[in-house]
Design an enzyme around this catalytic site. Structure first.
Site, short mmCIF file in Angstrom:
data_model
loop_
_atom_site.label_atom_id
_atom_site.label_comp_id
_atom_site.label_asym_id
_atom_site.label_seq_id
_atom_site.Cartn_x
_atom_site.Cartn_y
_atom_site.Cartn_z
N HIS A 100 -17.70 38.77 3.86
CA HIS A 100 -18.00 38.73 5.28
C HIS A 100 -16.98 39.53 6.09
CE1 HIS A 100 -20.13 35.02 3.95
NE2 HIS A 100 -21.02 35.46 4.80
N THR A 156 -21.62 42.04 10.96
CA THR A 156 -20.49 42.82 11.44
C THR A 156 -20.87 44.28 11.69
OG1 THR A 156 -18.94 41.37 10.26
CG2 THR A 156 -18.13 43.56 10.89
N SER A 169 -25.75 31.67 13.82
CA SER A 169 -24.83 30.93 12.96
C SER A 169 -24.24 29.73 13.69
CB SER A 169 -23.68 31.84 12.51
OG SER A 169 -22.84 32.15 13.61
N ASP A 198 -27.83 30.09 10.34
CA ASP A 198 -26.96 30.69 9.33
C ASP A 198 -25.65 29.93 9.20
OD1 ASP A 198 -26.22 32.70 7.48
OD2 ASP A 198 -25.09 33.77 9.03
N HIS A 199 -25.22 29.72 7.97
CA HIS A 199 -23.91 29.12 7.67
C HIS A 199 -23.65 27.82 8.43
CE1 HIS A 199 -22.02 31.79 4.81
NE2 HIS A 199 -22.50 32.82 5.48
N HIS A 201 -25.00 37.94 1.20
CA HIS A 201 -24.21 37.82 2.41
C HIS A 201 -23.14 38.92 2.42
CE1 HIS A 201 -25.23 33.64 4.04
NE2 HIS A 201 -26.10 33.89 3.08
N GLY A 202 -22.58 39.18 3.60
CA GLY A 202 -21.54 40.19 3.70
C GLY A 202 -22.05 41.60 3.47
N ASN A 262 -28.24 39.95 4.46
CA ASN A 262 -27.66 39.51 5.73
C ASN A 262 -26.69 40.56 6.28
OD1 ASN A 262 -28.99 37.14 5.09
ND2 ASN A 262 -27.24 35.82 5.52
#
Length: 268
Positions: A170, A223, A43, A76-77, A198-199, A220
């Site tokens: 996220h 965490t 990212s 990413d991002h 995402h998240g 994705n």
């Protein structure tokens, strides 16, 4: 190998974020054990943490190239067009340009320009529409990607994949997100490009499987594996307060992440 190539060959792909080389090694080890393709993501935040994109990226690109499974390396991002251009020059095969916090018209304009430029180099391009919590958006029931707007956005930008806001967020440390499965199905039916969730760290195993069944194509996860890694490091240091060799606690953490990556890949 691009993310698009993998998605042409497989129903869905898991994408895991890399912060340090131990992450990349663990992700690829898990993928090789499962015999499944995988996407390794770096990212903009990770690049900022290291002070530059290239040092980590070059190591991850080499690891992916040497892997015994199909592996793509993805940016990413990224909110900075210059970082996207750098990633393409380094050899990334897919990128995500994230302008979702901007007004719709500006998001469309800037994303379209990034897509044109990257696709000229054979790079698969992902964008985001809607507010996905934890990145400046809001994790509330009312924040969702609008189907009609998504159709117009994909047509106007010609992106290859779209990250959609369907209830995940996220940086969740509990797997308690509530996905809008009707919306996932409606988006999948209306759009011709793969949908990205995402998240996904906050989504339960059963809901991940259901989301893929309804049309999510790229999942994705960051965490969740960071939690696995951190818990194993914490356990090693607690068990031996005098431990100073990083290999003695990073090695077991790397193994724990590989085990969880393998499990998740087999699940999907």
């Amino acid at each position: 190998m691009t993310t698009g190539d993998i998605l042409h060959r497989h129903r869905a792909v898991l994408a895991f974020n890399v912060i340090q080389l131990e992450h990349a090694e663990a992700i690829l080890l898990g993928a090789e054990r499962a015999g499944r393709p995988v996407v390794l993501q770096i990212s903009e935040n990770a690049a900022r943490y290291h002070g530059a994109l290239a040092p980590t990226a070059l190591g991850v690109l080499r690891l992916a190239a040497d892997a015994d499974v199909d592996a793509a390396v993805h940016l990413d991002h990224a909110e900075d067009e210059k970082l996207v251009a750098e990633a393409v020059a380094l050899g990334f095969t897919s990128v995500m340009f994230d302008a979702a916090t901007l007004p719709y018209s500006e998001n469309t304009q800037r994303t379209a320009a990034v897509a044109r430029s990257a696709q000229e180099h054979g790079v698969w391009v992902e964008a985001e529409l809607g507010a996905i919590g934890g990145k400046g958006g809001a994790h509330t029931p009312g924040v969702r990607t609008d189907v009609d707007e998504a159709v117009d956005f994909v047509a106007g930008t010609r992106v290859d994949g779209l990250a959609v806001a369907v209830g995940s967020s996220h940086a969740m440390t509990s797997r308690s997100a509530t996905l809008d499965f009707d919306l996932i199905a409606a988006l999948a039916d209306a759009l011709s490009v793969p949908l990205v969730l995402h998240g996904s760290s906050g989504v339960s195993d059963d809901d991940l499987v259901r989301a893929v069944g309804l049309g999510i194509r790229k999942v994705n996860i960051s965490t969740h594996i960071n939690g696995v890694f951190s818990r194993r490091v914490r356990a090693a240091l607690t068990a031996d307060p005098h431990l100073v060799d990083p290999r003695k606690y990073l090695g077991p953490a790397r193994q724990a992440v590989a085990d969880e990556v393998e499990r998740l890949l087999r699940l999907i």
